[in-house]
Scaffold this motif. Structure first.
Motif, PDB file in Angstrom:
ATOM      1  N   GLU A   1       0.843  -1.196   0.000  1.00 16.63           N
ATOM      2  CA  GLU A   1       0.000   0.000   0.000  1.00 16.63           C
ATOM      3  C   GLU A   1       0.878   1.246   0.000  1.00 16.63           C
ATOM      4  OE1 GLU A   1      -3.285   0.564   2.910  1.00 16.63           O
ATOM      5  OE2 GLU A   1      -3.062  -1.611   3.110  1.00 16.63           O
ATOM      6  N   ALA A   2       0.376   2.295  -0.644  1.00 23.15           N
ATOM      7  CA  ALA A   2       1.136   3.553  -0.688  1.00 23.15           C
ATOM      8  C   ALA A   2       1.481   4.016   0.722  1.00 23.15           C
ATOM      9  CB  ALA A   2       0.318   4.629  -1.396  1.00 23.15           C
ATOM     10  N   THR A   3       2.685   4.495   0.899  1.00 29.32           N
ATOM     11  CA  THR A   3       3.263   5.058   2.142  1.00 29.32           C
ATOM     12  C   THR A   3       3.541   4.020   3.242  1.00 29.32           C
ATOM     13  OG1 THR A   3       1.262   5.648   3.396  1.00 29.32           O
ATOM     14  CG2 THR A   3       1.995   7.252   1.749  1.00 29.32           C
ATOM     15  N   LYS A   4       3.186   2.750   3.004  1.00 31.12           N
ATOM     16  CA  LYS A   4       3.425   1.726   4.047  1.00 31.12           C
ATOM     17  C   LYS A   4       4.721   0.961   3.725  1.00 31.12           C
ATOM     18  CE  LYS A   4      -0.652   2.203   6.104  1.00 31.12           C
ATOM     19  NZ  LYS A   4      -1.932   1.814   5.518  1.00 31.12           N
ATOM     20  N   PRO A   5       5.732   1.098   4.584  1.00 31.25           N
ATOM     21  CA  PRO A   5       7.025   0.439   4.307  1.00 31.25           C
ATOM     22  C   PRO A   5       6.937  -1.089   4.385  1.00 31.25           C
ATOM     23  CG  PRO A   5       7.155   1.991   6.165  1.00 31.25           C
ATOM     24  CD  PRO A   5       5.718   1.836   5.846  1.00 31.25           C
ATOM     25  N   VAL A   6       7.707  -1.740   3.526  1.00 30.63           N
ATOM     26  CA  VAL A   6       7.811  -3.203   3.554  1.00 30.63           C
ATOM     27  C   VAL A   6       9.280  -3.534   3.803  1.00 30.63           C
ATOM     28  CG1 VAL A   6       7.493  -5.341   2.227  1.00 30.63           C
ATOM     29  CG2 VAL A   6       5.970  -3.379   1.803  1.00 30.63           C
ATOM     30  N   GLU A   7       9.530  -4.386   4.793  1.00 28.29           N
ATOM     31  CA  GLU A   7      10.917  -4.754   5.117  1.00 28.29           C
ATOM     32  C   GLU A   7      11.283  -6.076   4.481  1.00 28.29           C
ATOM     33  OE1 GLU A   7      11.978  -4.690   9.284  1.00 28.29           O
ATOM     34  OE2 GLU A   7      10.772  -2.862   9.548  1.00 28.29           O
ATOM     35  N   VAL A   8      12.441  -6.088   3.836  1.00 28.81           N
ATOM     36  CA  VAL A   8      12.983  -7.331   3.279  1.00 28.81           C
ATOM     37  C   VAL A   8      14.420  -7.435   3.773  1.00 28.81           C
ATOM     38  CG1 VAL A   8      13.560  -8.578   1.167  1.00 28.81           C
ATOM     39  CG2 VAL A   8      11.531  -7.114   1.210  1.00 28.81           C
ATOM     40  N   GLY A   9      14.647  -8.267   4.774  1.00 29.34           N
ATOM     41  CA  GLY A   9      15.975  -8.307   5.400  1.00 29.34           C
ATOM     42  C   GLY A   9      16.311  -6.924   5.924  1.00 29.34           C
ATOM     43  N   ASP A  10      17.469  -6.387   5.556  1.00 26.60           N
ATOM     44  CA  ASP A  10      17.805  -5.034   6.028  1.00 26.60           C
ATOM     45  C   ASP A  10      17.545  -3.966   4.955  1.00 26.60           C
ATOM     46  OD1 ASP A  10      19.872  -5.921   4.467  1.00 26.60           O
ATOM     47  OD2 ASP A  10      21.487  -5.217   5.769  1.00 26.60           O
ATOM     48  N   ILE A  11      16.642  -4.282   4.042  1.00 29.96           N
ATOM     49  CA  ILE A  11      16.208  -3.286   3.036  1.00 29.96           C
ATOM     50  C   ILE A  11      14.755  -2.903   3.338  1.00 29.96           C
ATOM     51  CG2 ILE A  11      15.742  -2.910   0.567  1.00 29.96           C
ATOM     52  CD1 ILE A  11      17.937  -4.891  -0.102  1.00 29.96           C
ATOM     53  N   VAL A  12      14.451  -1.613   3.238  1.00 23.63           N
ATOM     54  CA  VAL A  12      13.066  -1.162   3.444  1.00 23.63           C
ATOM     55  C   VAL A  12      12.570  -0.477   2.170  1.00 23.63           C
ATOM     56  CG1 VAL A  12      11.506   0.230   4.869  1.00 23.63           C
ATOM     57  CG2 VAL A  12      13.549  -0.783   5.899  1.00 23.63           C
ATOM     58  N   VAL A  13      11.419  -0.925   1.687  1.00 19.59           N
ATOM     59  CA  VAL A  13      10.840  -0.380   0.453  1.00 19.59           C
ATOM     60  C   VAL A  13       9.524   0.313   0.794  1.00 19.59           C
ATOM     61  CG1 VAL A  13       9.994  -0.949  -1.863  1.00 19.59           C
ATOM     62  CG2 VAL A  13      11.822  -2.327  -0.834  1.00 19.59           C
ATOM     63  N   THR A  14       9.402   1.581   0.400  1.00 19.84           N
ATOM     64  CA  THR A  14       8.136   2.283   0.627  1.00 19.84           C
ATOM     65  C   THR A  14       7.569   2.766  -0.711  1.00 19.84           C
ATOM     66  OG1 THR A  14       9.085   3.079   2.706  1.00 19.84           O
ATOM     67  CG2 THR A  14       6.994   4.048   2.037  1.00 19.84           C
ATOM     68  N   PRO A  15       6.366   2.303  -1.064  1.00 22.50           N
ATOM     69  CA  PRO A  15       5.756   2.724  -2.332  1.00 22.50           C
ATOM     70  C   PRO A  15       5.012   4.057  -2.189  1.00 22.50           C
ATOM     71  CG  PRO A  15       4.795   0.640  -1.489  1.00 22.50           C
ATOM     72  CD  PRO A  15       5.561   1.276  -0.378  1.00 22.50           C
ATOM     73  N   TYR A  16       5.063   4.872  -3.233  1.00 22.71           N
ATOM     74  CA  TYR A  16       4.259   6.099  -3.295  1.00 22.71           C
ATOM     75  C   TYR A  16       3.551   6.121  -4.644  1.00 22.71           C
ATOM     76  CZ  TYR A  16       6.956   7.455   0.744  1.00 22.71           C
ATOM     77  OH  TYR A  16       7.529   7.455   1.985  1.00 22.71           O
ATOM     78  N   TYR A  17       2.287   6.513  -4.607  1.00 27.99           N
ATOM     79  CA  TYR A  17       1.481   6.482  -5.814  1.00 27.99           C
ATOM     80  C   TYR A  17       2.022   7.451  -6.887  1.00 27.99           C
ATOM     81  CZ  TYR A  17      -2.084   7.133  -9.127  1.00 27.99           C
ATOM     82  OH  TYR A  17      -2.707   7.226 -10.329  1.00 27.99           O
ATOM     83  N   VAL A  18       2.037   7.010  -8.149  1.00 24.59           N
ATOM     84  CA  VAL A  18       2.315   7.918  -9.273  1.00 24.59           C
ATOM     85  C   VAL A  18       1.255   7.737 -10.356  1.00 24.59           C
ATOM     86  CG1 VAL A  18       4.822   8.269  -9.100  1.00 24.59           C
ATOM     87  CG2 VAL A  18       3.956   6.245 -10.288  1.00 24.59           C
ATOM     88  N   SER A  19       1.033   8.786 -11.136  1.00 18.12           N
ATOM     89  CA  SER A  19       0.084   8.722 -12.256  1.00 18.12           C
ATOM     90  C   SER A  19       0.795   8.120 -13.467  1.00 18.12           C
ATOM     91  CB  SER A  19      -0.387  10.141 -12.591  1.00 18.12           C
ATOM     92  OG  SER A  19      -1.070  10.149 -13.826  1.00 18.12           O
ATOM     93  N   HIS A  20       0.108   7.195 -14.140  1.00 17.96           N
ATOM     94  CA  HIS A  20       0.659   6.539 -15.332  1.00 17.96           C
ATOM     95  C   HIS A  20      -0.541   6.017 -16.132  1.00 17.96           C
ATOM     96  CE1 HIS A  20       3.264   4.306 -17.909  1.00 17.96           C
ATOM     97  NE2 HIS A  20       3.079   3.131 -17.372  1.00 17.96           N
TER      98      HIS A  20
END
Ligand SMILES: [Zn+2]
Length: 428
Positions: free
Chosen positions: A125-144
């Motif tokens: 979900e947008a703005t909700k961080p996801v942790e994978v090991g010691d990497i953190v990925v946070t998605p933000y919505y874009v128009s496409h």
């Protein structure tokens, strides 16, 4: 941190970005097919295990920016390796609808495996961080042109990377781009910006906004009683423009087939709630194949029909077109112009033939799903990455240094393998 651009530094579509931490956590961003050259599905080298296996080795998770085929495409193979795959909720729905629709006509084991793999996708979900090991990925919505697309902020080894995915600012929700950067990206001090550059070399004329496109579509509705729109089925913005233009003629309907109807319902469910009335398709109408009935009862005031170059739609058109006054019929081509240009590598003979099969008026009305040069400049300047700008999803001969950027930013454009501080960039 090591960033590896497996594909995309000199091609549009099929981009694969890897980010790995010093401790060994590893993610991929996007893993899709190379774009086909015209009709021929490009023989993607990744179809062979010996080519894709090294890329998937020790990968902990794959994050897809959106559901386009050049970003998602090897899902069943990835699933067979038990690698978790992440995507937005609506993108997952759209992929399932699309694979399900093809499965209905061509039930093959490959498609069944693909559908099963997509069912196992984890949604972010947008703005909700996801942790994978010691990497953190946070998605933000874009128009496409895909309605559920995201950019990712990736935090790894004390560095921050922004991967834009495909984006633009001239779609209905594109105005959110700058505020999103200001609110969420600015405070994070981005080190490396990985950005698409599709439009750098494409001269698609003036890039109009979806609002402007909608106004022009409205004029066509006034002019022609029967308007056939050829556009991408899963482009929520474009179909919203068409629906809105249709809505300006009282009693006029937007005819869609069963698959398109389900796609529109998915848009409405996920996007059309609350204030987003644009994503309510009040004119959609599932068409029956009894054309005399359709023309006499359902569509006395004319209609707008969403058409695609496929067998079922052609069959319907073959039956219907003889019943219509040709002077009142117009085909609006609302996709990339290159598909119809015999001199372009993307030329599609079947699309060209489809358009020339019926004796209708022709209009071209399109705007790109990708960022204009001005928007790319804005993003580079606002994000102001400390270490590097890596352009991907772009033509080989395009040059980010030709953008109107400061010398300091131009000097950060990286297209070859290098190391900056403790960040290693590998360009394959
Ligand atoms: Zn895309």
């Amino acid at each position: 941190m090591t960033i590896t651009i497996h594909r995309g530094i000199n091609q549009i579509g099929g981009c694969i970005t890897e980010i790995a931490s010093a401790k060994g956590s590893k993610i991929l961003i996007d893993l899709g097919h190379n774009l086909p050259e015209g009709e021929n599905r490009d023989n993607d080298p990744l179809e062979k295990a010996e080519n894709i296996d090294p890329i998937l080795k020790r990968v902990d998770a794959i994050f897809y920016t959106h559901s386009h085929g050049d970003h998602v495409g090897f899902e069943s193979y990835v699933a067979s390796k038990n690698i978790p795959q992440y995507i937005g909720k609506l993108s997952k729905k759209l992929l399932l609808l699309q694979r399900g629709n093809i499965l209905y006509y061509h039930p093959t084991p490959e498609l069944r495996a693909s559908k099963k793999a997509i069912e196992s996708f984890i949604t972010y979900e947008a703005t909700k961080p996801v942790e994978v090991g010691d990497i953190v990925v946070t998605p933000y919505y874009v128009s496409h042109s895909s309605p559920d697309a995201y950019m990712f902020v990736v935090e790894c080894d004390g560095h921050t990377v922004l991967h834009t995915g495909d984006f633009r600012d001239h779609g209905y929700r594109g105005k959110g781009l700058e505020p999103t950067i200001q609110k969420y990206i600015d405070p994070r001090h981005i080190d490396v910006l990985i950005t698409e550059g599709t439009m750098l070399n494409r001269d698609d004329g003036r890039m109009i906004s979806e609002e402007q496109l909608c106004k022009q579509a409205t004029k066509l509705m006034q002019k022609y009683k029967y308007v056939f729109f050829m556009c991408t089925t899963q482009d929520a913005d474009r179909i919203s423009s068409i629906n809105h233009a249709t809505d300006t003629v009282r009693g006029r309907r937007m005819l869609v087939d069963g698959y398109q109807y389900k796609v529109l319902e998915a848009f409405e469910e996920e996007l059309g709630q609350g204030k987003f009335f644009r994503y309510q398709y009040n004119r959609k109408h599932y068409f029956r194949k009894d054309w005399n009935y359709v023309l006499d009862k359902d569509c006395k005031r004319g209609f707008t029909m969403l058409v695609r170059n496929n067998r079922n739609i052609k069959k319907s058109l073959d039956e219907m077109m003889p019943l219509l006054d040709k002077e009142q019929c117009c085909l609006v081509y609302s996709q990339f112009k290159g598909y119809l240009d015999p001199n372009h590598s993307a030329f599609m003979q079947s699309a060209y033939d489809f358009i020339h099969t019926y004796n209708w008026h022709f209009e071209y009305l399109h705007t790109s799903g990708h960022a204009s040069r001005e928007t790319l400049e804005m993003v580079c300047k606002k994000v102001n990455p400390q270490l590097a700008i890596i352009p991907i999803h772009r033509e080989a001969q395009s040059d980010f240094r030709e953008l109107n950027l400061s010398e300091e930013l131009k000097n950060k454009v990286i297209t070859k393998s290098t190391s900056i501080e403790d960040v290693t960039i590998v360009v394959k």
